[in-house]
Design a protein around this motif. Structure first.
Motif, short mmCIF file in Angstrom:
data_model
loop_
_atom_site.label_atom_id
_atom_site.label_comp_id
_atom_site.label_asym_id
_atom_site.label_seq_id
_atom_site.Cartn_x
_atom_site.Cartn_y
_atom_site.Cartn_z
N HIS A 26 -5.53 -2.48 12.66
CA HIS A 26 -4.82 -3.23 11.76
C HIS A 26 -3.39 -4.00 13.59
O HIS A 26 -3.48 -2.99 14.15
CB HIS A 26 -4.07 -2.82 11.17
N HIS A 27 -2.73 -4.58 12.95
CA HIS A 27 -1.44 -4.93 13.81
C HIS A 27 -0.42 -3.76 13.83
O HIS A 27 -0.72 -3.06 13.07
CB HIS A 27 -0.36 -6.35 13.62
N PRO B 249 -4.82 -3.00 -3.41
CA PRO B 249 -5.10 -2.34 -2.42
C PRO B 249 -5.93 -3.74 -0.60
O PRO B 249 -5.10 -4.33 0.01
CB PRO B 249 -6.33 -1.05 -1.64
N ASN B 250 -6.64 -4.60 -1.40
CA ASN B 250 -6.87 -5.99 -0.35
C ASN B 250 -6.87 -6.99 -0.90
O ASN B 250 -7.68 -7.52 -2.24
CB ASN B 250 -7.99 -5.83 0.31
N ALA C 120 -6.24 -7.74 10.14
CA ALA C 120 -6.32 -6.92 9.53
C ALA C 120 -8.06 -6.45 9.43
O ALA C 120 -8.52 -7.76 8.96
CB ALA C 120 -6.09 -6.85 7.75
N SER D 21 -4.91 2.36 6.21
CA SER D 21 -5.10 1.56 5.56
C SER D 21 -5.33 2.03 4.09
O SER D 21 -6.01 2.66 3.94
CB SER D 21 -5.68 0.30 6.25
N GLY D 22 -4.56 0.70 3.36
CA GLY D 22 -4.50 1.31 1.26
C GLY D 22 -6.27 1.09 1.13
O GLY D 22 -7.03 1.52 0.83
N THR D 23 -6.86 -0.04 2.03
CA THR D 23 -8.23 -0.95 2.04
C THR D 23 -9.61 0.08 2.15
O THR D 23 -10.20 0.44 1.71
CB THR D 23 -8.89 -1.58 2.61
N LYS E 82 2.37 -1.93 12.14
CA LYS E 82 1.85 -1.26 9.97
C LYS E 82 2.65 -0.05 10.11
O LYS E 82 2.37 0.96 10.19
CB LYS E 82 -0.04 -0.90 10.20
N THR F 263 1.32 -1.52 -0.05
CA THR F 263 0.22 -0.41 -0.10
C THR F 263 0.55 1.35 0.10
O THR F 263 2.19 1.15 0.10
CB THR F 263 -0.76 0.17 1.44
N PHE G 228 -5.39 -13.67 2.22
CA PHE G 228 -5.33 -12.97 0.90
C PHE G 228 -4.10 -13.92 -0.05
O PHE G 228 -4.49 -13.50 -1.01
CB PHE G 228 -4.53 -12.41 1.47
O1 LIG Z 1 -0.42 -4.02 6.65
C1 LIG Z 1 -1.32 -5.01 6.38
O2 LIG Z 1 -1.11 -5.85 7.08
C2 LIG Z 1 -2.20 -4.91 5.79
N1 LIG Z 1 -2.48 -3.65 4.74
C3 LIG Z 1 -3.36 -3.79 3.40
C4 LIG Z 1 -4.10 -2.20 3.45
O3 LIG Z 1 -3.47 -1.43 4.02
O4 LIG Z 1 -5.58 -1.93 3.75
C5 LIG Z 1 -4.09 -4.66 3.60
C6 LIG Z 1 -4.62 -5.53 4.96
O5 LIG Z 1 -4.83 -4.59 5.36
C7 LIG Z 1 -3.79 -5.86 4.96
#
Ligand SMILES: O=C(O)C1=N[C@H](C(=O)O)C[C@H](O)C1
Ligand SMILES: NC(=O)C1=CN([C@@H]2O[C@H](COP(=O)(O)OP(=O)(O)OC[C@H]3O[C@@H](n4cnc5c(N)ncnc54)[C@H](OP(=O)(O)O)[C@@H]3O)[C@@H](O)[C@H]2O)C=CC1
Length: 262
Positions: free
Chosen positions: A152-153, A123-124, A212, A161-163, A156, A98, A237
């Motif tokens: 998210h964890h 993105p996902n 995620a 997030s990209g999603t 990151k 992302t 994924f």
């Molecule tokens: O960093 C992640 O773990 C993820 N990144 C992507 C995002 O930024 O959307 C996809 C998913 O959410 C996991």
């Protein structure tokens, strides 16, 4: 056999992807790439001790003739150069990383056309997330007041997030420009209302234990709708990545979103 290189092979997603490529009988892993790797061969890593796959630390070392697809799970700061290198060498990029800017995506689209090479930015890759984005776009036509919460964890790098960003973009395509909340509202603590994407608020949660997750909250007169998806494991994924690697060779442009291949 589709010849595949995995960029970012030592990372959380790269490791899961490397194992998936090795196990898929339609794919051949022909190389892995990480500029910071100290190994020369993947067999120096215990869990891959029976394999014989070169580890590339410079793009100039990569055997481009022996690579059909470049899977990228690296970092927001390196993905553009990686994707550009792949396309310039007529290798189809399958990008999960992302953080690409709109300008970078536009440049990559141009290069893909010039090189008549297919590629995908997703993105996902999780089907639950793809469906969530589609359902959210549909719901926003009827319930235009929306807030997005992504969780998210805590390793990151990018926020939102990209999603979440893609969800907001898809919703913005179908709803009129709208500022939500009270026009007079003031934050007594900076950031309390989250990030603003065309009047839509996006909230990013980072916690250990999470993988995620995303919720899209809609509010209407006397009612509400919540759409939620969860990736509990990075295996979620992999079927999306597999589909992308199998199908992307049939295209000669850069696609955005896994839904284009489903
Ligand atoms: O960093 C992640 O773990 C993820 N990144 C992507 C995002 O930024 O959307 C996809 C998913 O959410 C996991
Ligand atoms: N689209 C999707 O479905 C998903 C997308 N993602 C995205 O994938 C990306 C990676 O996530 P994650 O695996 O958790 O991150 P990690 O930090 O675990 O892994 C990234 C890896 O890439 C390596 N790396 C850094 N620069 C380069 C480079 N130029 N070329 C090759 N490798 C490089 C890093 O090495 P070092 O640590 O030495 O720098 C690291 O091993 C993120 O952008 C994330 O948002 C994640 C999950 C799903």
């Amino acid at each position: 056999m589709i010849k595949v290189l995995v960029a970012g092979f030592k990372g959380r997603m790269g490791n899961t992807t490397t194992k998936m490529v090795i196990q898929n009988t339609d794919f051949e892993l022909t190389g892995v790439y990480d500029p910071n790797a100290t190994e020369k061969n993947i067999n120096e890593i215990l869990e891959f001790k029976n394999m014989d796959i070169p580890v590339y630390t410079k793009t100039s070392e990569i055997n481009t003739e022996n690579t059909d697809v470049w899977i990228d799970f690296t970092s927001p700061s390196s993905v553009y150069e990686n994707a550009k290198f792949a396309l310039m060498n007529k290798i189809s990029p399958v990008i999960g990383t992302t953080g690409l800017t709109s300008e970078q995506v536009d440049n990559l689209k141009k290069i893909a056309i010039e090189k008549t090479t297919g590629g995908l930015i997703a993105p996902n890759f999780g089907i639950s997330a793809v469906l969530l984005m589609q359902f959210a776009q549909h719901a926003a036509k009827y319930l235009p007041d929306v807030e997005i919460i992504e969780m998210h964890h805590d390793n990151k790098l990018d926020a939102p997030s990209g999603t979440a960003l893609n969800t907001a973009k898809m919703i913005a395509e179908v709803r009129k420009q709208k500022i939500q909340g009270n026009p007079e509202e003031k934050e007594s603590l900076l950031g309390a209302r989250g990030a603003d994407y065309e009047g839509m608020r996006i909230h990013s949660v980072r916690l250990p234990g999470y993988v995620a997750h995303e919720q899209v909250l809609f509010g209407g007169k006397g009612e509400a709708l919540t759409i939620r998806q969860d990736s509990f494991d990075r295996i979620s994924f992999m079927s999306g990545v597999e589909v992308a690697v199998k199908k992307i060779g049939a295209y000669n442009e850069l696609l955005i979103g896994l839904e284009n291949l489903l």
